[in-house]
Design a protein around this motif. Sequence first.
Motif: not given
Length: 168
Positions: A13-25, A97-104
């Motif tokens: 993980i990287r701190v710059e991933d914060a917006s992704f992790y906020f969305e995931l969490f 996983f976020l919805p965009k990463g599910r079902g694949k």
Amino acid sequence: MFLESERLIIREIRVEDASFYFELFSDPDWIAYINDKGLKSVKETEVYLKEMLLKSEQELNGLGFFTVISKETKELVGTSTALQRKNLEFVDVGYGFLPKGRGKGFATEATRLMMQYVKETFKQEKVYAFTMPKNEKSKKLLSNLGFQFVGMQTIFEGEKDCVYEFRF
């Protein structure tokens, strides 16, 4: 740590991933099936990730939370974990996983990579995985990966979780 499959990259993980992790969490499924971290902003998530990174460096020795990226789209789609719980003999693997990463098939592919990483790097003879009893999709995924249900146990705060193990 850096892992790669045909379709995925798994990296620290990287701190710059914060917006992704906020969305995931903040994802309703994450909250329902994993936990509610109570983070209210990307800024709070940055602080949380900094704490996770510090803990990884000081205590986890190659274990921790990792970001899953789709090679095709270059998007961050989920997280994979490999953690050593104080009350357990073996490492456990996890995913979200976020919805965009599910079902694949990404969770299956990422979990296979993490299992191999744990086996090779930490010389484990087995790994654990946990899921809430109501999480039917996760129970099916673990079964498809060859995990065996071994019982119910309180791993985290709250209700008992389904405990699965995979022997190498």
